[in-house]
Design an enzyme around this catalytic site. Sequence first.
Site, PDB file in Angstrom:
ATOM      1  N   TYR A  86       0.886  -1.429   0.072  1.00 47.97           N
ATOM      2  CA  TYR A  86      -0.229   0.163  -0.043  1.00 47.97           C
ATOM      3  C   TYR A  86       0.833   1.280   0.036  1.00 47.97           C
ATOM      4  CZ  TYR A  86      -4.244  -2.654   1.221  1.00 47.97           C
ATOM      5  OH  TYR A  86      -5.327  -3.579   1.307  1.00 47.97           O
ATOM      6  N   ASN A  92      -2.698  13.575  -5.250  1.00 41.73           N
ATOM      7  CA  ASN A  92      -2.258  14.238  -6.592  1.00 41.73           C
ATOM      8  C   ASN A  92      -1.898  15.860  -6.349  1.00 41.73           C
ATOM      9  OD1 ASN A  92      -3.231  12.945  -9.058  1.00 41.73           O
ATOM     10  ND2 ASN A  92      -5.099  12.241  -7.792  1.00 41.73           N
ATOM     11  N   THR A 129      -4.553   2.156  -8.405  1.00 39.20           N
ATOM     12  CA  THR A 129      -5.610   3.087  -8.590  1.00 39.20           C
ATOM     13  C   THR A 129      -6.164   3.128  -9.813  1.00 39.20           C
ATOM     14  OG1 THR A 129      -6.221   5.553  -8.498  1.00 39.20           O
ATOM     15  CG2 THR A 129      -3.796   4.780  -9.138  1.00 39.20           C
ATOM     16  N   ASP A 130      -7.610   3.312  -9.971  1.00 41.61           N
ATOM     17  CA  ASP A 130      -8.113   3.439 -11.336  1.00 41.61           C
ATOM     18  C   ASP A 130      -7.627   4.883 -11.987  1.00 41.61           C
ATOM     19  OD1 ASP A 130      -9.173   5.499  -9.599  1.00 41.61           O
ATOM     20  OD2 ASP A 130     -11.450   5.169  -9.968  1.00 41.61           O
ATOM     21  N   GLU A 131      -7.018   5.469 -11.423  1.00 42.97           N
ATOM     22  CA  GLU A 131      -6.405   6.820 -12.176  1.00 42.97           C
ATOM     23  C   GLU A 131      -5.131   6.628 -13.052  1.00 42.97           C
ATOM     24  OE1 GLU A 131      -5.207  10.146  -9.542  1.00 42.97           O
ATOM     25  OE2 GLU A 131      -6.914   9.805  -8.318  1.00 42.97           O
ATOM     26  N   TYR A 156       1.233  11.787  -9.878  1.00 40.73           N
ATOM     27  CA  TYR A 156       0.818  10.747  -9.154  1.00 40.73           C
ATOM     28  C   TYR A 156       0.532   9.475  -9.769  1.00 40.73           C
ATOM     29  CZ  TYR A 156      -2.232   7.674  -6.496  1.00 40.73           C
ATOM     30  OH  TYR A 156      -3.080   6.631  -6.071  1.00 40.73           O
ATOM     31  N   LYS A 160       2.260   5.655 -10.358  1.00 44.24           N
ATOM     32  CA  LYS A 160       1.313   4.455  -9.882  1.00 44.24           C
ATOM     33  C   LYS A 160       1.369   3.616 -11.260  1.00 44.24           C
ATOM     34  CE  LYS A 160      -0.347   3.417  -6.681  1.00 44.24           C
ATOM     35  NZ  LYS A 160       0.141   2.894  -5.524  1.00 44.24           N
ATOM     36  N   TYR A 213     -13.092  22.555  -6.320  1.00 45.24           N
ATOM     37  CA  TYR A 213     -12.245  23.084  -7.345  1.00 45.24           C
ATOM     38  C   TYR A 213     -13.120  23.222  -8.826  1.00 45.24           C
ATOM     39  CZ  TYR A 213      -8.501  20.866  -4.764  1.00 45.24           C
ATOM     40  OH  TYR A 213      -7.288  20.845  -3.989  1.00 45.24           O
ATOM     41  N   GLY A 281      -4.707  19.858 -15.036  1.00 44.97           N
ATOM     42  CA  GLY A 281      -4.817  18.358 -15.554  1.00 44.97           C
ATOM     43  C   GLY A 281      -5.972  17.569 -14.871  1.00 44.97           C
TER      44      GLY A 281
HETATM   45  P1  NAD Z   1      -1.728   7.603   2.430  1.00 44.21           P
HETATM   46  O1  NAD Z   1      -1.157   8.789   1.769  1.00 44.21           O
HETATM   47  O2  NAD Z   1      -2.918   7.713   3.463  1.00 44.21           O
HETATM   48  O3  NAD Z   1      -0.801   6.487   3.238  1.00 44.21           O
HETATM   49  C1  NAD Z   1       0.559   6.150   2.694  1.00 44.21           C
HETATM   50  C2  NAD Z   1       1.340   5.498   3.856  1.00 44.21           C
HETATM   51  O4  NAD Z   1       2.463   5.031   3.052  1.00 44.21           O
HETATM   52  C3  NAD Z   1       1.606   6.245   4.928  1.00 44.21           C
HETATM   53  O5  NAD Z   1       1.515   5.695   6.081  1.00 44.21           O
HETATM   54  C4  NAD Z   1       3.242   6.648   4.584  1.00 44.21           C
HETATM   55  O6  NAD Z   1       3.964   7.019   5.938  1.00 44.21           O
HETATM   56  C5  NAD Z   1       3.614   5.588   3.994  1.00 44.21           C
HETATM   57  N1  NAD Z   1       4.776   5.821   2.989  1.00 44.21           N
HETATM   58  C6  NAD Z   1       5.041   6.609   2.235  1.00 44.21           C
HETATM   59  N2  NAD Z   1       6.223   6.430   1.539  1.00 44.21           N
HETATM   60  C7  NAD Z   1       6.965   5.475   2.127  1.00 44.21           C
HETATM   61  C8  NAD Z   1       7.983   4.909   2.087  1.00 44.21           C
HETATM   62  N3  NAD Z   1       8.888   5.388   1.013  1.00 44.21           N
HETATM   63  N4  NAD Z   1       8.251   3.596   2.701  1.00 44.21           N
HETATM   64  C9  NAD Z   1       7.406   3.141   3.651  1.00 44.21           C
HETATM   65  N5  NAD Z   1       6.180   3.984   3.750  1.00 44.21           N
HETATM   66  C10 NAD Z   1       5.925   4.722   3.080  1.00 44.21           C
HETATM   67  O7  NAD Z   1      -2.190   6.820   1.167  1.00 44.21           O
HETATM   68  P2  NAD Z   1      -3.774   5.807   0.962  1.00 44.21           P
HETATM   69  O8  NAD Z   1      -4.768   6.887   0.520  1.00 44.21           O
HETATM   70  O9  NAD Z   1      -3.920   5.255   2.123  1.00 44.21           O
HETATM   71  O10 NAD Z   1      -3.323   5.085  -0.328  1.00 44.21           O
HETATM   72  C11 NAD Z   1      -2.743   3.576   0.007  1.00 44.21           C
HETATM   73  C12 NAD Z   1      -2.606   2.919  -1.507  1.00 44.21           C
HETATM   74  O11 NAD Z   1      -3.677   2.712  -2.033  1.00 44.21           O
HETATM   75  C13 NAD Z   1      -1.574   3.768  -2.347  1.00 44.21           C
HETATM   76  O12 NAD Z   1      -0.896   2.740  -3.053  1.00 44.21           O
HETATM   77  C14 NAD Z   1      -2.717   4.349  -3.333  1.00 44.21           C
HETATM   78  O13 NAD Z   1      -2.109   4.720  -4.636  1.00 44.21           O
HETATM   79  C15 NAD Z   1      -3.571   3.262  -3.337  1.00 44.21           C
HETATM   80  N6  NAD Z   1      -5.168   4.133  -3.652  1.00 44.21           N
HETATM   81  C16 NAD Z   1      -5.497   5.044  -3.061  1.00 44.21           C
HETATM   82  C17 NAD Z   1      -6.745   5.415  -3.088  1.00 44.21           C
HETATM   83  C18 NAD Z   1      -7.606   6.289  -2.286  1.00 44.21           C
HETATM   84  O14 NAD Z   1      -8.671   6.578  -2.659  1.00 44.21           O
HETATM   85  N7  NAD Z   1      -6.961   6.974  -1.259  1.00 44.21           N
HETATM   86  C19 NAD Z   1      -7.602   4.619  -4.186  1.00 44.21           C
HETATM   87  C20 NAD Z   1      -7.022   3.557  -4.929  1.00 44.21           C
HETATM   88  C21 NAD Z   1      -5.590   3.304  -4.542  1.00 44.21           C
HETATM   89  O1  TDX Z   2     -10.430  20.970  -1.554  1.00 48.69           O
HETATM   90  C1  TDX Z   2     -10.654  19.999  -2.520  1.00 48.69           C
HETATM   91  N1  TDX Z   2     -11.611  20.627  -3.348  1.00 48.69           N
HETATM   92  C2  TDX Z   2     -11.994  19.460  -4.528  1.00 48.69           C
HETATM   93  O2  TDX Z   2     -12.970  19.934  -5.151  1.00 48.69           O
HETATM   94  C3  TDX Z   2      -9.972  18.867  -2.869  1.00 48.69           C
HETATM   95  C4  TDX Z   2      -8.644  18.284  -1.685  1.00 48.69           C
HETATM   96  C5  TDX Z   2     -10.332  18.187  -3.644  1.00 48.69           C
HETATM   97  N2  TDX Z   2     -11.237  18.474  -4.785  1.00 48.69           N
HETATM   98  C6  TDX Z   2     -11.681  17.422  -5.665  1.00 48.69           C
HETATM   99  C7  TDX Z   2     -10.548  16.867  -6.565  1.00 48.69           C
HETATM  100  C8  TDX Z   2     -11.041  15.607  -6.999  1.00 48.69           C
HETATM  101  O3  TDX Z   2     -11.932  15.768  -8.113  1.00 48.69           O
HETATM  102  O4  TDX Z   2     -12.311  16.447  -5.240  1.00 48.69           O
HETATM  103  C9  TDX Z   2     -12.073  15.206  -5.772  1.00 48.69           C
HETATM  104  C10 TDX Z   2     -11.323  14.198  -5.003  1.00 48.69           C
HETATM  105  O5  TDX Z   2     -10.198  14.729  -4.668  1.00 48.69           O
HETATM  106  P1  TDX Z   2      -9.025  13.847  -3.789  1.00 48.69           P
HETATM  107  O6  TDX Z   2      -9.639  13.760  -2.324  1.00 48.69           O
HETATM  108  O7  TDX Z   2      -7.622  14.678  -3.824  1.00 48.69           O
HETATM  109  O8  TDX Z   2      -8.796  12.479  -4.598  1.00 48.69           O
HETATM  110  P2  TDX Z   2      -8.217  12.184  -5.915  1.00 48.69           P
HETATM  111  O9  TDX Z   2      -7.500  13.189  -6.949  1.00 48.69           O
HETATM  112  O10 TDX Z   2      -9.687  11.875  -6.857  1.00 48.69           O
HETATM  113  O11 TDX Z   2      -7.603  10.901  -5.800  1.00 48.69           O
HETATM  114  C11 TDX Z   2      -7.771   9.937  -4.729  1.00 48.69           C
HETATM  115  O12 TDX Z   2      -8.319   8.824  -5.447  1.00 48.69           O
HETATM  116  C12 TDX Z   2      -7.601   7.943  -6.235  1.00 48.69           C
HETATM  117  C13 TDX Z   2      -6.801   9.513  -4.025  1.00 48.69           C
HETATM  118  O13 TDX Z   2      -5.910  10.584  -3.403  1.00 48.69           O
HETATM  119  C14 TDX Z   2      -5.933   8.631  -4.603  1.00 48.69           C
HETATM  120  O14 TDX Z   2      -4.578   8.065  -4.055  1.00 48.69           O
HETATM  121  C15 TDX Z   2      -6.476   7.349  -5.218  1.00 48.69           C
HETATM  122  O15 TDX Z   2      -5.400   6.853  -6.124  1.00 48.69           O
END
Ligand code: NAD
Ligand code: TDX
Length: 340
Positions: A86, A92, A129-131, A156, A160, A213, A281
């Site tokens: 993870y 982003n 991620t789906d991104e 980002y 990935k 945004y 973007g």
């Molecule tokens: P997050 O930013 O909340 O957590 C990332 C964690 O990784 C943190 O605990 C950080 O300390 C650790 N980390 C960062 N760099 C590191 C390194 N070099 N070595 C060891 N640990 C390190 O992220 P998240 O939102 O929990 O996402 C987790 C995973 O899921 C990611 O791979 C992300 O791409 C993927 N993902 C996230 C989402 C989403 O909606 N957030 C959706 C799909 C996939």
């Molecule tokens: O203040 C805000 N206002 C706003 O309109 C922020 C922080 C975001 N946004 C918009 C941007 C996006 O369209 O909301 C949407 C969601 O934004 P984020 O929470 O930054 O997520 P997103 O960029 O979609 O990416 C997330 O989902 C896919 C995770 O951060 C990624 O790690 C994952 O891969």
Amino acid sequence: MTTETFEPKSIVVTGGCGFIGSNFVHHVVRERPGVHVTVLDKLTYAGNPENIACLPADRVELVVGDICDAELVDRLVSEADAVVHYAAESHNDNSIADPSPFLKTNVRGTYTLIEACRKHDVRYHHVSTDEVYGDLALDDPARFTEETPYRPSSPYSSTKAASDMLVRAWVRTFGLRATISNCSNNYGPYQHVEKFIPRQITNLIDGVRPKLYGDGKNVRDWIHTEDHSSAVWAILTRGRIGETYLIGADGERDNITVLREILKAFGRDADDFDWVRDRPGHDRRYAIDSTKLRRELGWEPQRIDFAAGLAETIAWYRANESWWRPAKEATEARYRAQGQ
Ligand code: NAD
Ligand code: TDX
């Protein structure tokens, strides 16, 4: 389709102190009593050891370290049955401000892990991620499938995508025993206040107007993090080696709709927010077709009531101010500097 079940006893979870990783660790401790978890986490700004501190010490060990540290990774992997990866730089907006740590952690870090898994023939699950698929138009009936071509938009998502490609190459060339999942936007407890939903909830708790945004019409496909965890466990234990599975729960919503649900929960007016500078973007729409995962592994999301999940998430942030408060000021200062 029948698939063999893989039953790991000891797993390494990288990034297990972050949002989704820590929710997965909670899930494994709760649902899989025979499994020991070693969390490898660097504790960057996004990692918080508090997220897993309440879990029993005989089930979960935290090793503070970097996934790019080949010696440390080699040792931990040599002692495990599986790695669930993870750890990442995940935001982003940060990747636009400074892509450099994204290259290092997301690409070099993944390389370091798969090299160790190859050497010790350890099963590897890659969380993505789906991104990586780029975006869809708002009026496009299509959704992403496992066959959609990669077309990442941001620093980002391109790192990935690069990490996914490394895993695919290691499977084909070296016979790495790996699976990959690409999930849509997660929400739930322990999500950093930089992300959309927690940012708006904590702004409202602080009496600050939420920030939207662009035109607010960008669509994200929301899934509760608990459903992501159950899907990853299904793929790790029953997925076919070398395969990619998309994870999603049919949760498409545009940002302004989500924001208005949050405003309503706080008893605020539907227009009580600020429009701010758009993300460069900015992907328009994500949408996941998770038919393969559902048909092949019988997985179904359980937490599909978004209103209920959101209400629970709001309650969690209200009850856990001491958890998010230390990160709030610095996060908002960063956004202010970017005009967001
Ligand atoms: P997050 O930013 O909340 O957590 C990332 C964690 O990784 C943190 O605990 C950080 O300390 C650790 N980390 C960062 N760099 C590191 C390194 N070099 N070595 C060891 N640990 C390190 O992220 P998240 O939102 O929990 O996402 C987790 C995973 O899921 C990611 O791979 C992300 O791409 C993927 N993902 C996230 C989402 C989403 O909606 N957030 C959706 C799909 C996939
Ligand atoms: O203040 C805000 N206002 C706003 O309109 C922020 C922080 C975001 N946004 C918009 C941007 C996006 O369209 O909301 C949407 C969601 O934004 P984020 O929470 O930054 O997520 P997103 O960029 O979609 O990416 C997330 O989902 C896919 C995770 O951060 C990624 O790690 C994952 O891969």
